[in-house]
Scaffold this motif. Structure first.
Motif, short mmCIF file in Angstrom:
data_model
loop_
_atom_site.label_atom_id
_atom_site.label_comp_id
_atom_site.label_asym_id
_atom_site.label_seq_id
_atom_site.Cartn_x
_atom_site.Cartn_y
_atom_site.Cartn_z
N LEU A 293 0.87 -1.17 0.00
CA LEU A 293 0.00 0.00 0.00
C LEU A 293 0.90 1.22 0.00
CD1 LEU A 293 -2.63 -1.01 2.71
CD2 LEU A 293 -2.79 -1.25 0.24
N THR A 294 0.67 2.13 -0.92
CA THR A 294 1.51 3.32 -1.04
C THR A 294 0.66 4.48 -1.52
OG1 THR A 294 3.58 4.15 -1.97
CG2 THR A 294 2.22 2.77 -3.41
N ASP A 295 1.28 5.61 -1.74
CA ASP A 295 0.59 6.74 -2.37
C ASP A 295 1.58 7.48 -3.26
OD1 ASP A 295 1.87 8.97 -0.92
OD2 ASP A 295 0.75 8.25 0.80
N SER A 296 1.08 8.42 -4.01
CA SER A 296 1.90 9.08 -5.04
C SER A 296 3.10 9.82 -4.46
CB SER A 296 1.04 10.04 -5.85
OG SER A 296 0.42 10.99 -5.00
N PRO B 19 10.41 2.96 -5.80
CA PRO B 19 11.47 2.41 -6.65
C PRO B 19 12.44 1.49 -5.90
CG PRO B 19 11.17 4.72 -7.14
CD PRO B 19 10.34 4.42 -5.91
N ALA B 20 12.70 1.80 -4.65
CA ALA B 20 13.59 0.94 -3.85
C ALA B 20 12.95 -0.43 -3.64
CB ALA B 20 13.88 1.59 -2.50
N ILE B 21 11.65 -0.46 -3.40
CA ILE B 21 10.94 -1.73 -3.23
C ILE B 21 10.95 -2.51 -4.55
CG2 ILE B 21 8.69 -2.78 -2.80
CD1 ILE B 21 8.16 -0.40 -0.87
N VAL B 22 10.70 -1.82 -5.64
CA VAL B 22 10.67 -2.45 -6.97
C VAL B 22 12.04 -3.05 -7.31
CG1 VAL B 22 10.44 -1.97 -9.44
CG2 VAL B 22 8.75 -1.07 -7.84
N ASP B 23 13.10 -2.37 -6.93
CA ASP B 23 14.45 -2.84 -7.25
C ASP B 23 14.95 -3.95 -6.33
OD1 ASP B 23 14.59 -1.03 -9.32
OD2 ASP B 23 15.72 0.46 -8.17
N ALA C 297 8.53 8.48 -6.09
CA ALA C 297 9.89 8.89 -6.49
C ALA C 297 10.96 8.39 -5.53
CB ALA C 297 9.96 10.41 -6.58
N THR C 298 10.57 7.89 -4.37
CA THR C 298 11.57 7.52 -3.36
C THR C 298 11.44 6.07 -2.93
OG1 THR C 298 10.10 8.39 -1.64
CG2 THR C 298 11.79 9.88 -2.48
N THR C 299 10.48 5.78 -2.09
CA THR C 299 10.37 4.46 -1.47
C THR C 299 9.97 3.38 -2.46
OG1 THR C 299 9.70 5.55 0.57
CG2 THR C 299 9.27 3.20 0.41
N ALA D 12 2.50 2.74 -14.17
CA ALA D 12 2.70 1.35 -14.59
C ALA D 12 4.17 0.95 -14.59
CB ALA D 12 2.10 1.13 -15.97
N SER D 13 5.08 1.89 -14.78
CA SER D 13 6.51 1.56 -14.78
C SER D 13 6.98 1.07 -13.40
CB SER D 13 7.35 2.76 -15.21
OG SER D 13 7.30 3.79 -14.24
N LEU D 14 6.25 1.42 -12.36
CA LEU D 14 6.57 0.98 -11.00
C LEU D 14 5.63 -0.10 -10.50
CD1 LEU D 14 7.24 4.47 -9.36
CD2 LEU D 14 8.94 2.75 -9.96
N GLY D 15 4.66 -0.48 -11.31
CA GLY D 15 3.67 -1.47 -10.87
C GLY D 15 2.63 -0.87 -9.94
N ALA D 16 2.48 0.46 -9.98
CA ALA D 16 1.52 1.16 -9.12
C ALA D 16 0.23 1.43 -9.89
CB ALA D 16 2.12 2.47 -8.63
#
Length: 90
Positions: A28-31, A39-43, A35-37, A61-65
């Motif tokens: 669960l996240t928000d916009s 991408p770290a999770i995705v990587d 830009a920070t948290t 979609a590039s982050l799966g959000a």
């Protein structure tokens, strides 16, 4: 503690067997975190999952959000989780 639980999960390397277990990771996240948290999770942790979904209030979609969560003064976390599972079920 955060996402450390994923390091304790052993994913079956043979995904083609009928009994292979699959792991769907949902955050669960928000916009404000795109830009920070996020991408770290995705990587780091998302590649360990068979499927990854970031339930957010904005689609990227590039982050799966995906825009699944609609925050309001009356919303609570359980309501948001219910909305995520409704989305997954579709």
């Amino acid at each position: 503690m955060g996402f450390q639980a994923l390091t304790k999960v052993q994913i079956d390397s043979d995904h083609n067997t009928p009994k292979a277990k699959k792991l769907l990771c949902i955050v669960l996240t928000d916009s404000t975190q795109h830009a920070t948290t996020l991408p770290a999770i995705v990587d780091t942790y998302a590649p360990l999952c068979d499927g990854f979904l970031a339930a957010s209030n904005q689609t990227d979609a590039s982050l799966g959000a995906f825009n699944i969560i609609q925050y309001s003064n009356s919303s609570n976390e359980w309501e948001q989780v219910l909305n995520v599972w409704k989305y997954v079920q579709q």
